[in-house]
Structures are given as structure tokens and as C-alpha cells.
Design a protein around this motif. Structure first.
Motif, PDB file in Angstrom:
ATOM      1  N   TYR A  26      -0.394   8.427   5.541  1.00  0.00           N
ATOM      2  CA  TYR A  26      -0.450   6.942   5.603  1.00  0.00           C
ATOM      3  C   TYR A  26       0.211   6.516   4.194  1.00  0.00           C
ATOM      4  CZ  TYR A  26      -2.562   2.217   5.936  1.00  0.00           C
ATOM      5  OH  TYR A  26      -2.810   0.860   6.440  1.00  0.00           O
ATOM      6  N   ARG A  27       1.470   5.743   4.110  1.00  0.00           N
ATOM      7  CA  ARG A  27       2.327   5.509   3.212  1.00  0.00           C
ATOM      8  C   ARG A  27       2.168   3.806   2.816  1.00  0.00           C
ATOM      9  NH1 ARG A  27       5.528   8.948   6.120  1.00  0.00           N
ATOM     10  NH2 ARG A  27       6.408  10.751   5.013  1.00  0.00           N
ATOM     11  N   ASN A  28       2.484   3.632   1.496  1.00  0.00           N
ATOM     12  CA  ASN A  28       2.547   2.100   0.978  1.00  0.00           C
ATOM     13  C   ASN A  28       1.106   1.762   1.044  1.00  0.00           C
ATOM     14  OD1 ASN A  28       5.441   2.355   0.904  1.00  0.00           O
ATOM     15  ND2 ASN A  28       5.650   1.913   2.845  1.00  0.00           N
ATOM     16  N   ALA A  29       0.401   2.380   0.564  1.00  0.00           N
ATOM     17  CA  ALA A  29      -1.253   1.719   0.431  1.00  0.00           C
ATOM     18  C   ALA A  29      -1.281   1.672  -1.200  1.00  0.00           C
ATOM     19  CB  ALA A  29      -2.265   3.008   0.736  1.00  0.00           C
ATOM     20  N   ASP A  30      -0.757   0.602  -1.511  1.00  0.00           N
ATOM     21  CA  ASP A  30      -0.766   0.080  -2.955  1.00  0.00           C
ATOM     22  C   ASP A  30      -1.923  -0.359  -3.395  1.00  0.00           C
ATOM     23  OD1 ASP A  30       1.754   1.375  -2.718  1.00  0.00           O
ATOM     24  OD2 ASP A  30       2.849  -0.544  -2.475  1.00  0.00           O
ATOM     25  N   PRO A  31      -2.763   0.000  -4.414  1.00  0.00           N
ATOM     26  CA  PRO A  31      -3.971  -0.638  -4.611  1.00  0.00           C
ATOM     27  C   PRO A  31      -3.500  -1.691  -5.685  1.00  0.00           C
ATOM     28  CG  PRO A  31      -3.973   1.438  -5.705  1.00  0.00           C
ATOM     29  CD  PRO A  31      -2.808   1.337  -4.788  1.00  0.00           C
ATOM     30  N   ALA A  32      -2.875  -2.825  -5.403  1.00  0.00           N
ATOM     31  CA  ALA A  32      -2.475  -3.887  -6.258  1.00  0.00           C
ATOM     32  C   ALA A  32      -2.940  -5.075  -6.537  1.00  0.00           C
ATOM     33  CB  ALA A  32      -0.863  -4.033  -5.826  1.00  0.00           C
ATOM     34  N   ASP A  33      -4.115  -5.301  -5.876  1.00  0.00           N
ATOM     35  CA  ASP A  33      -4.999  -6.398  -5.918  1.00  0.00           C
ATOM     36  C   ASP A  33      -6.104  -6.476  -6.954  1.00  0.00           C
ATOM     37  OD1 ASP A  33      -5.880  -8.743  -5.399  1.00  0.00           O
ATOM     38  OD2 ASP A  33      -6.569  -8.392  -3.309  1.00  0.00           O
ATOM     39  N   TRP A  34      -5.537  -6.847  -7.963  1.00  0.00           N
ATOM     40  CA  TRP A  34      -6.464  -7.020  -9.292  1.00  0.00           C
ATOM     41  C   TRP A  34      -7.509  -8.204  -9.045  1.00  0.00           C
ATOM     42  CZ3 TRP A  34      -7.578  -3.166 -12.390  1.00  0.00           C
ATOM     43  CH2 TRP A  34      -6.390  -1.820 -12.389  1.00  0.00           C
ATOM     44  N   TYR A  49     -13.437  -3.115 -13.344  1.00  0.00           N
ATOM     45  CA  TYR A  49     -12.674  -3.923 -12.231  1.00  0.00           C
ATOM     46  C   TYR A  49     -12.112  -2.963 -11.502  1.00  0.00           C
ATOM     47  CZ  TYR A  49     -12.775  -8.480 -14.284  1.00  0.00           C
ATOM     48  OH  TYR A  49     -13.104  -9.911 -14.778  1.00  0.00           O
ATOM     49  N   ARG A  50     -12.012  -3.137  -9.963  1.00  0.00           N
ATOM     50  CA  ARG A  50     -11.152  -2.320  -9.252  1.00  0.00           C
ATOM     51  C   ARG A  50      -9.953  -2.964  -8.641  1.00  0.00           C
ATOM     52  NH1 ARG A  50     -16.016   0.447  -5.572  1.00  0.00           N
ATOM     53  NH2 ARG A  50     -16.575   1.853  -7.274  1.00  0.00           N
ATOM     54  N   SER A  51      -8.716  -2.476  -8.606  1.00  0.00           N
ATOM     55  CA  SER A  51      -7.470  -3.046  -8.143  1.00  0.00           C
ATOM     56  C   SER A  51      -7.562  -2.450  -6.611  1.00  0.00           C
ATOM     57  CB  SER A  51      -6.351  -2.612  -8.786  1.00  0.00           C
ATOM     58  OG  SER A  51      -5.184  -3.008  -7.981  1.00  0.00           O
ATOM     59  N   TYR A  52      -7.968  -3.259  -5.521  1.00  0.00           N
ATOM     60  CA  TYR A  52      -7.892  -2.595  -4.155  1.00  0.00           C
ATOM     61  C   TYR A  52      -6.733  -2.945  -3.535  1.00  0.00           C
ATOM     62  CZ  TYR A  52     -13.193  -2.513  -4.079  1.00  0.00           C
ATOM     63  OH  TYR A  52     -14.180  -1.901  -4.155  1.00  0.00           O
ATOM     64  N   TYR A  53      -6.613  -2.113  -2.347  1.00  0.00           N
ATOM     65  CA  TYR A  53      -5.582  -2.039  -1.652  1.00  0.00           C
ATOM     66  C   TYR A  53      -6.134  -3.032  -0.519  1.00  0.00           C
ATOM     67  CZ  TYR A  53      -2.621  -0.945   2.463  1.00  0.00           C
ATOM     68  OH  TYR A  53      -1.745  -0.961   3.646  1.00  0.00           O
ATOM     69  N   SER A  54      -5.868  -4.240  -0.526  1.00  0.00           N
ATOM     70  CA  SER A  54      -6.754  -5.464   0.157  1.00  0.00           C
ATOM     71  C   SER A  54      -5.560  -5.998   1.203  1.00  0.00           C
ATOM     72  CB  SER A  54      -7.225  -6.410  -0.638  1.00  0.00           C
ATOM     73  OG  SER A  54      -6.099  -7.402  -1.222  1.00  0.00           O
ATOM     74  N   LYS A  55      -6.236  -7.002   1.901  1.00  0.00           N
ATOM     75  CA  LYS A  55      -5.289  -7.789   2.841  1.00  0.00           C
ATOM     76  C   LYS A  55      -4.174  -8.484   2.277  1.00  0.00           C
ATOM     77  CE  LYS A  55      -8.604  -7.695   6.778  1.00  0.00           C
ATOM     78  NZ  LYS A  55      -9.544  -8.377   7.447  1.00  0.00           N
ATOM     79  N   ALA A  56      -4.542  -8.805   0.964  1.00  0.00           N
ATOM     80  CA  ALA A  56      -3.444  -9.768   0.062  1.00  0.00           C
ATOM     81  C   ALA A  56      -2.304  -8.932  -0.331  1.00  0.00           C
ATOM     82  CB  ALA A  56      -4.025 -10.066  -1.197  1.00  0.00           C
ATOM     83  N   VAL A  57      -2.367  -7.540  -0.327  1.00  0.00           N
ATOM     84  CA  VAL A  57      -1.240  -6.623  -0.678  1.00  0.00           C
ATOM     85  C   VAL A  57       0.057  -6.847   0.547  1.00  0.00           C
ATOM     86  CG1 VAL A  57      -0.567  -4.408  -1.127  1.00  0.00           C
ATOM     87  CG2 VAL A  57      -2.937  -5.115  -2.078  1.00  0.00           C
ATOM     88  N   PRO A  58      -0.427  -6.559   1.760  1.00  0.00           N
ATOM     89  CA  PRO A  58       0.739  -6.551   2.658  1.00  0.00           C
ATOM     90  C   PRO A  58       1.324  -8.259   2.804  1.00  0.00           C
ATOM     91  CG  PRO A  58      -1.235  -5.857   3.816  1.00  0.00           C
ATOM     92  CD  PRO A  58      -1.385  -5.897   2.133  1.00  0.00           C
ATOM     93  N   CYS A  59       0.478  -8.970   2.581  1.00  0.00           N
ATOM     94  CA  CYS A  59       0.761 -10.428   2.654  1.00  0.00           C
ATOM     95  C   CYS A  59       1.766 -10.728   1.411  1.00  0.00           C
ATOM     96  CB  CYS A  59      -0.486 -11.150   2.484  1.00  0.00           C
ATOM     97  SG  CYS A  59      -0.195 -12.977   2.340  1.00  0.00           S
ATOM     98  N   GLY A  60       1.815  -9.913   0.529  1.00  0.00           N
ATOM     99  CA  GLY A  60       2.784 -10.231  -0.757  1.00  0.00           C
ATOM    100  C   GLY A  60       2.206 -10.587  -2.044  1.00  0.00           C
ATOM    101  N   LEU A  61       0.789 -10.928  -2.017  1.00  0.00           N
ATOM    102  CA  LEU A  61       0.072 -11.060  -3.287  1.00  0.00           C
ATOM    103  C   LEU A  61       0.360 -12.437  -3.993  1.00  0.00           C
ATOM    104  CD1 LEU A  61       0.058  -7.833  -5.274  1.00  0.00           C
ATOM    105  CD2 LEU A  61      -2.121  -8.830  -4.050  1.00  0.00           C
TER     106      LEU A  61
END
Length: 194
Positions: free
Chosen positions: A182-190, A150-162
């Protein structure tokens, strides 16, 4: 600098007319003047080429060896193209994990979308990371052995709020410029996929 360089041939001729020494010594003095004037390597290259030719024509082996060595050093430096200094950029973000802890082995990875080169960095400060990279276009994700494959991407869903309304899980392409942070690039989309 231009005035100093423009006066060098006149100074050289005046020196020769005044009897300040051999032509080889005159070349030495001209070369010293170029050094003092902070002349370009191209100007120095022209002078040492003339001096080496003079020494060859006059069968002065010692002078020829000296000027040929200087020519190799000076002309090589003037013909070598200067590499532009490319300042790296930095991508920064914070780790997340779908549990009450963040695995110790979690790492941030980037892939250059143009070259497919992948770089992973496991150094972190708390739950934060930063990766220094040359300018380019990158996709970012985090990965851990706890969720192999699995990869947790920094995707379009992250700035949307998940949230549930954030259905676009397409990885964001970060266009990193020279010197950019480049700040706040959070790879949070599991949920972006494996």
C-alpha cells in the motif's frame, strides 16, 4: 505416487512370501517404500501403528520401542494442522511536518482497528517509511516529541490535497491484504486532531 502406494501391500506380501525376513524387517521395508514414494504422514502413521501393534502382540520389546518412537514422531506430524502461510503486507509513505525540518524522532504508527494493537516504527529512509504488517485494517499516523500529544494522521484530507476545501479529517482505514504494498500513505494531516 498413487501407483507406488497402491503396490506397497502387494510388494510387502510378495516379500514375506519370498522369505525376505521377519515381519519387523518387512515393516522396515514397507516404511522405506513409503518414504521413497513420498507418502503422506497419515500413510506412514497407519503403517507404524500396525508395526507397533504387531511388536506388542509378539512381545518384541526392541521392535515395539522402535515403532512406538516412530509412531510418536510420524503420527504427531500427521495430526498437527498445517498453519497457513500468511504473507505480510507493507504500508509505505512519506513523513511531513509543519516546519522547515522533519524531527529526527518522528515515527510512523499503525493501529489495527479490530484488535487495537498498535505498532510504531522509527526506521526510515530519508523522509520515507515502510511498515510490514499482517493483513488487517489499520489507521496510520506519525508522531514526534516535538509535538507531544499530537498525531498526524493519514486522513481523508491527505488524498484531497490538504487544502482549505479539504475539511474531512477522518483517519482513513487501510485494508491491507496479504502480499499487498500500500503506497503513498502519507501521515500528513497535522490538523486531524491530537
Amino acid at each position: 505416487m498413487t501407483t507406488k502406494l497402491a503396490s506397497i501391500p502387494a510388494l510387502f506380501l510378495a516379500c514375506m512370501a519370498a522369505g525376505c525376513g521377519s515381519p519387523d524387517k518387512g515393516y522396515d521395508e514397507r516404511f522405506a517404500m513409503l518414504e521413497d514414494a513420498d507418502a503422506s504422514n497419515a500413510d506412514k502413521c497407519a503403517l507404524v501403528t500396525d508395526a507397533a501393534e504387531w511388536a506388542l502382540d509378539n512381545r518384541d520389546r526392541e521392535a515395539f520401542r522402535k515403532w512406538t518412537r516412530l509412531k510418536e514422531q510420524t503420527c504427531a506430524a500427521s495430526s498437527a494442522p498445517e498453519k497457513p502461510v500468511v504473507e505480510k503486507g507493507v504500508i509505505e509513505g512519506a513523513y511531513s511536518y509543519p516546519s522547515d525540518y522533519i524531527p529526527e524522532d518522528i515515527e510512523a504508527c499503525v493501529s489495527n482497528v479490530d484488535t487495537n494493537e498498535t505498532i510504531c516504527d522509527s526506521e526510515r529512509e530519508g523522509n520515507n517509511f515502510s511498515i510490514e504488517l499482517p493483513p488487517g485494517r489499520y489507521q496510520l499516523w506519525s508522531q514526534t516529541a516535538d509535538m507531544q500529544g499530537y498525531r498526524s494522521y493519514y486522513s481523508k484530507a491527505v488524498p484531497c490535497g490538504l487544502g482549505v476545501e479539504c475539511s474531512d479529517h477522518t483517519p482513513i482505514v487501510i485494508e491491507l491484504e496479504s502480499g499487498e504494498r500500500y503506497r503513498n500513505a502519507d501521515p500528513a494531516d497535522w490538523y486531524a486532531g491530537g
